[in-house]
Design a protein around this motif. Sequence first.
Motif, PDB file in Angstrom:
ATOM      1  N   VAL A   1       0.849  -1.183   0.000  1.00  0.00           N
ATOM      2  CA  VAL A   1       0.000   0.000   0.000  1.00  0.00           C
ATOM      3  C   VAL A   1       0.883   1.231   0.000  1.00  0.00           C
ATOM      4  O   VAL A   1       1.766   1.372   0.850  1.00  0.00           O
ATOM      5  CB  VAL A   1      -0.934   0.044   1.230  1.00  0.00           C
ATOM      6  CG1 VAL A   1      -1.798   1.302   1.195  1.00  0.00           C
ATOM      7  CG2 VAL A   1      -1.801  -1.198   1.314  1.00  0.00           C
ATOM      8  N   GLN A   2       0.657   2.111  -0.973  1.00  0.00           N
ATOM      9  CA  GLN A   2       1.232   3.458  -0.902  1.00  0.00           C
ATOM     10  C   GLN A   2       0.215   4.306  -0.161  1.00  0.00           C
ATOM     11  O   GLN A   2      -0.835   4.642  -0.689  1.00  0.00           O
ATOM     12  CB  GLN A   2       1.484   4.020  -2.299  1.00  0.00           C
ATOM     13  CG  GLN A   2       1.979   5.464  -2.308  1.00  0.00           C
ATOM     14  CD  GLN A   2       3.349   5.611  -1.673  1.00  0.00           C
ATOM     15  OE1 GLN A   2       4.343   5.146  -2.211  1.00  0.00           O
ATOM     16  NE2 GLN A   2       3.396   6.243  -0.509  1.00  0.00           N
ATOM     17  N   CYS A   3       0.503   4.601   1.096  1.00  0.00           N
ATOM     18  CA  CYS A   3      -0.461   5.301   1.936  1.00  0.00           C
ATOM     19  C   CYS A   3      -0.657   6.730   1.448  1.00  0.00           C
ATOM     20  O   CYS A   3       0.265   7.353   0.905  1.00  0.00           O
ATOM     21  CB  CYS A   3       0.011   5.326   3.390  1.00  0.00           C
ATOM     22  SG  CYS A   3       0.210   3.679   4.119  1.00  0.00           S
ATOM     23  N   ASP A   4      -1.844   7.246   1.678  1.00  0.00           N
ATOM     24  CA  ASP A   4      -2.127   8.651   1.404  1.00  0.00           C
ATOM     25  C   ASP A   4      -1.898   9.422   2.695  1.00  0.00           C
ATOM     26  O   ASP A   4      -2.765   9.495   3.558  1.00  0.00           O
ATOM     27  CB  ASP A   4      -3.568   8.813   0.928  1.00  0.00           C
ATOM     28  CG  ASP A   4      -3.914  10.256   0.605  1.00  0.00           C
ATOM     29  OD1 ASP A   4      -2.987  11.093   0.542  1.00  0.00           O
ATOM     30  OD2 ASP A   4      -5.102  10.560   0.416  1.00  0.00           O
ATOM     31  N   VAL A   5      -0.709   9.988   2.833  1.00  0.00           N
ATOM     32  CA  VAL A   5      -0.350  10.722   4.057  1.00  0.00           C
ATOM     33  C   VAL A   5      -0.242  12.213   3.804  1.00  0.00           C
ATOM     34  O   VAL A   5       0.309  12.947   4.616  1.00  0.00           O
ATOM     35  CB  VAL A   5       0.973  10.181   4.641  1.00  0.00           C
ATOM     36  CG1 VAL A   5       0.820   8.743   5.082  1.00  0.00           C
ATOM     37  CG2 VAL A   5       2.119  10.322   3.640  1.00  0.00           C
ATOM     38  N   GLY A   6      -0.750  12.687   2.674  1.00  0.00           N
ATOM     39  CA  GLY A   6      -0.610  14.095   2.339  1.00  0.00           C
ATOM     40  C   GLY A   6       0.751  14.369   1.725  1.00  0.00           C
ATOM     41  O   GLY A   6       1.317  13.534   1.019  1.00  0.00           O
ATOM     42  N   GLN A   7       1.298  15.553   2.014  1.00  0.00           N
ATOM     43  CA  GLN A   7       2.590  15.945   1.451  1.00  0.00           C
ATOM     44  C   GLN A   7       3.694  15.282   2.265  1.00  0.00           C
ATOM     45  O   GLN A   7       4.322  15.882   3.132  1.00  0.00           O
ATOM     46  CB  GLN A   7       2.735  17.470   1.460  1.00  0.00           C
ATOM     47  CG  GLN A   7       4.018  17.982   0.811  1.00  0.00           C
ATOM     48  CD  GLN A   7       4.075  17.721  -0.681  1.00  0.00           C
ATOM     49  OE1 GLN A   7       3.093  17.302  -1.286  1.00  0.00           O
ATOM     50  NE2 GLN A   7       5.216  17.950  -1.284  1.00  0.00           N
ATOM     51  N   GLY A   8       3.920  14.021   1.978  1.00  0.00           N
ATOM     52  CA  GLY A   8       4.909  13.216   2.682  1.00  0.00           C
ATOM     53  C   GLY A   8       4.983  11.855   2.039  1.00  0.00           C
ATOM     54  O   GLY A   8       4.532  11.671   0.903  1.00  0.00           O
ATOM     55  N   SER A   9       5.523  10.872   2.762  1.00  0.00           N
ATOM     56  CA  SER A   9       5.680   9.553   2.175  1.00  0.00           C
ATOM     57  C   SER A   9       5.478   8.480   3.229  1.00  0.00           C
ATOM     58  O   SER A   9       5.919   8.614   4.372  1.00  0.00           O
ATOM     59  CB  SER A   9       7.077   9.416   1.561  1.00  0.00           C
ATOM     60  OG  SER A   9       7.221   8.169   0.934  1.00  0.00           O
ATOM     61  N   GLY A  10       4.784   7.411   2.832  1.00  0.00           N
ATOM     62  CA  GLY A  10       4.588   6.250   3.684  1.00  0.00           C
ATOM     63  C   GLY A  10       4.200   5.060   2.828  1.00  0.00           C
ATOM     64  O   GLY A  10       3.163   5.086   2.169  1.00  0.00           O
ATOM     65  N   PHE A  11       5.042   4.032   2.816  1.00  0.00           N
ATOM     66  CA  PHE A  11       4.809   2.862   1.959  1.00  0.00           C
ATOM     67  C   PHE A  11       4.841   1.610   2.832  1.00  0.00           C
ATOM     68  O   PHE A  11       5.700   1.478   3.717  1.00  0.00           O
ATOM     69  CB  PHE A  11       5.888   2.780   0.879  1.00  0.00           C
ATOM     70  CG  PHE A  11       5.727   1.626  -0.071  1.00  0.00           C
ATOM     71  CD1 PHE A  11       4.807   1.676  -1.103  1.00  0.00           C
ATOM     72  CD2 PHE A  11       6.506   0.482   0.062  1.00  0.00           C
ATOM     73  CE1 PHE A  11       4.652   0.612  -1.985  1.00  0.00           C
ATOM     74  CE2 PHE A  11       6.375  -0.573  -0.815  1.00  0.00           C
ATOM     75  CZ  PHE A  11       5.443  -0.520  -1.840  1.00  0.00           C
ATOM     76  N   VAL A  12       3.914   0.687   2.571  1.00  0.00           N
ATOM     77  CA  VAL A  12       3.779  -0.526   3.381  1.00  0.00           C
ATOM     78  C   VAL A  12       3.891  -1.742   2.469  1.00  0.00           C
ATOM     79  O   VAL A  12       3.147  -1.849   1.491  1.00  0.00           O
ATOM     80  CB  VAL A  12       2.418  -0.555   4.121  1.00  0.00           C
ATOM     81  CG1 VAL A  12       2.312  -1.788   5.001  1.00  0.00           C
ATOM     82  CG2 VAL A  12       2.236   0.706   4.947  1.00  0.00           C
TER      83      VAL A  12
END
Length: 784
Positions: free
Chosen positions: A532-543
Amino acid sequence: MTLDLRLVPAALAAWAAAFAGVLLPPAAAGAGAGVLLLLALRLGWTLRCGGRHRDRAGPTPQATAVLALVIAALVLAAVAAHVHQRAGGLLSELVAAGAVATVSGPVTGDPAVVAADPERGGGERVMVPVRADLVVGRGLTARARAPVLLLAPPSWTGTELGSRVRVTGRLVATEPGEDVVALVIVHGEPQVEAPPPAHQRLANRMRAGLVAAVEDAPAQARGLVPGIAVGDDSRLPPELDEAMRAVSLTHITAVSGAHVAIVLGAVLALLSWAPRWLRAAVGAAVLVCFVVLVRPEASVLRSATMGAVALLALLLGRPARALPALCATVVVLLLLDPWLARSYGFVLSVLATTGLVVLSGPWAERLSRRLPRALAHVVAVPAAAQVCCAPVVILLEPAVATYAVPANVLAAPAVPPATVLGVVATVISPWLPGVTEPLAAGAGWFTGWIAWVAVGWAELPGARLPWLGGLGGAALLAAVTVLALVLARRGRRARLLGAGVGALVVLLALVPGPRRALGSLFGGPPDDWLAVQCDVGQGSGFVLRSGPRSAVVVDVGPAGPAAADCLRGAGVTEVDLLVLTHLHADHVGGLPEVLDAVAVHRALLSPHDGPVDAERRVLAALEEEGAAVERVGAGTAGEVAGIGWQGLWPTPRAVELATPGDDDAANDLSLVLRLETSEMSVLALGDLEPDGQRGLLQAAPGEALEAVDVVLVPHHGSPAQLPALADAAGGRLALVSVGADNDFGHPAAPTLELYGRGGALVLRTDECGAVVIVAREGGLAAQC
């Protein structure tokens, strides 16, 4: 109470036409207007022919439909004219090319200080709205008439509204539907060609006089008195701002219909002896002056236009009908500025007014059976506004303000005197500074009560209860609210059912399990998700999934619950490996919430240690969690839970050449990993910029960058990219983690083309939300 609903369909049609029309090319919007007008004529002719002998009084549903179609056609035609005016000419060509140009025009709003770049974690930049009327670029000069937004150095903070400026910078295109045509990246000092007009200079002096009058006042008064009087909340203490958000009191510093009603009501009350025409004339003059003083924001325009309708009713000697006035206001404002249809401020303003018009009266009448009539109205007004606005607020922040109604009830008595005293102090400040300070101090006494109420209620347990985010959460809250209201009007059995609905609301809000289950119904990952490429706004978070309830996580996004909610929604309870590519706030800010949500066993960090303050916080948090921390870079490798990882960058030499703790070097020294599972491979590029990308190409083994399934596009799709890296990585899927309406022009159109030109599918979280990767017959599939 009988409501006049005849203009409601027309207002809704106008809103829909404006909302969709600003996304269309001018020709398409014009054609749509023509089609709607033809439909209206056809329906009108049918109505006329079929209704010649009808005796029914009042408009028929068909006539209402004709009016709605005509209004929608007019709005679409206006949209076509507005968009054509903005889209044509030299400015449009320069924006499309991403060129450097010189733009001149008046400043149309107060400068707003923002973080320079969340990836860099420090410094300040200033956003300055400008209406460009002259553009020079590539040897050409042309007239223009389009709004742009400057992203400028801190020296622009003092730029006055109305002053004419000249600026040179790079033009970055905005997304379709934005209310500005371009973002102008400015590095130079402000060049003021002309001061503001006389009336705006006077308004600026008045506002500055109020600020000076509260300079030595308590912190709450320094922020709240200018906020409640003229909408200037720039000096509001952060902790008070957060408390007001927690209990839905921020409308107090957003000048709206209540402020217009207070000021206009006070003036008309003082003129109760005067003839009707004089009261209307003075009221109109005060209304215009007040709008100039507080700035023509969306809510102010809506409120002022409704005030003008009320004054017209006063002049004609007819009672003002609030709902038709609101609908007419919406239509007029959308004709003048269709982009208001996509403004959260305008939406919330109209919804709050609708609640007051439609619900507050009947609710106050029912409450008056058990409460004093005055108290019943005081309770009904914030309750009605909160009920109407809450579903839209969920789109901004997935939480419910539990104590919004009691907090607003307690704060309400202080708002009128604080507003009147603050406005009077503002108006007289250029001439009577000795009187201004006592008036401002008096306003400060009342704002002190408001601050005490906000902080007191915000500190109570459960002040903000979590809720499902996005459109699903908004729809669910709206449905639950409507159901509860309908049931509350019926018999005892229905009320018991309503109580059960209320209990369900509390369950959803307090218990993560049911909320997570419902979240999966509204777009959560399917059971067979791989990543999942998370929707974290103006940033990054990948699972990346490593087990039934475990995962490898690359970055945790900016501060807030977004990354943690993404992990909960995916059913992750343990993180086998946490990779923090670098320590900028938009990649590590969500770490506290993630550590509260899941267990983290091991963490990999870049060998570069900047920014120092962020490193200290991150290491302390991971140590408290008990996670094993390793510094890795090029030439390292390992495996965890069946997922192999290989460090590709930075090299020890690159780290040695950088200054320890250097914030500016952090992007180019991002930890770059290749992650490998049995189903897919992922190349995580952090926030590499061209220097770092060049170093990666030289240092990494060729095969490490080849045959990658998924590429995490570096630096949120910024324009600073090396084509050679995109070509080397290839990838079948390129993911861009980026915030909607960000101030940096991310992602850049050339970057999207660069990563998609080899046939890769490019998906971005500002459009898709979270991107889920699953295994399907024939390979991988991505779901928005």
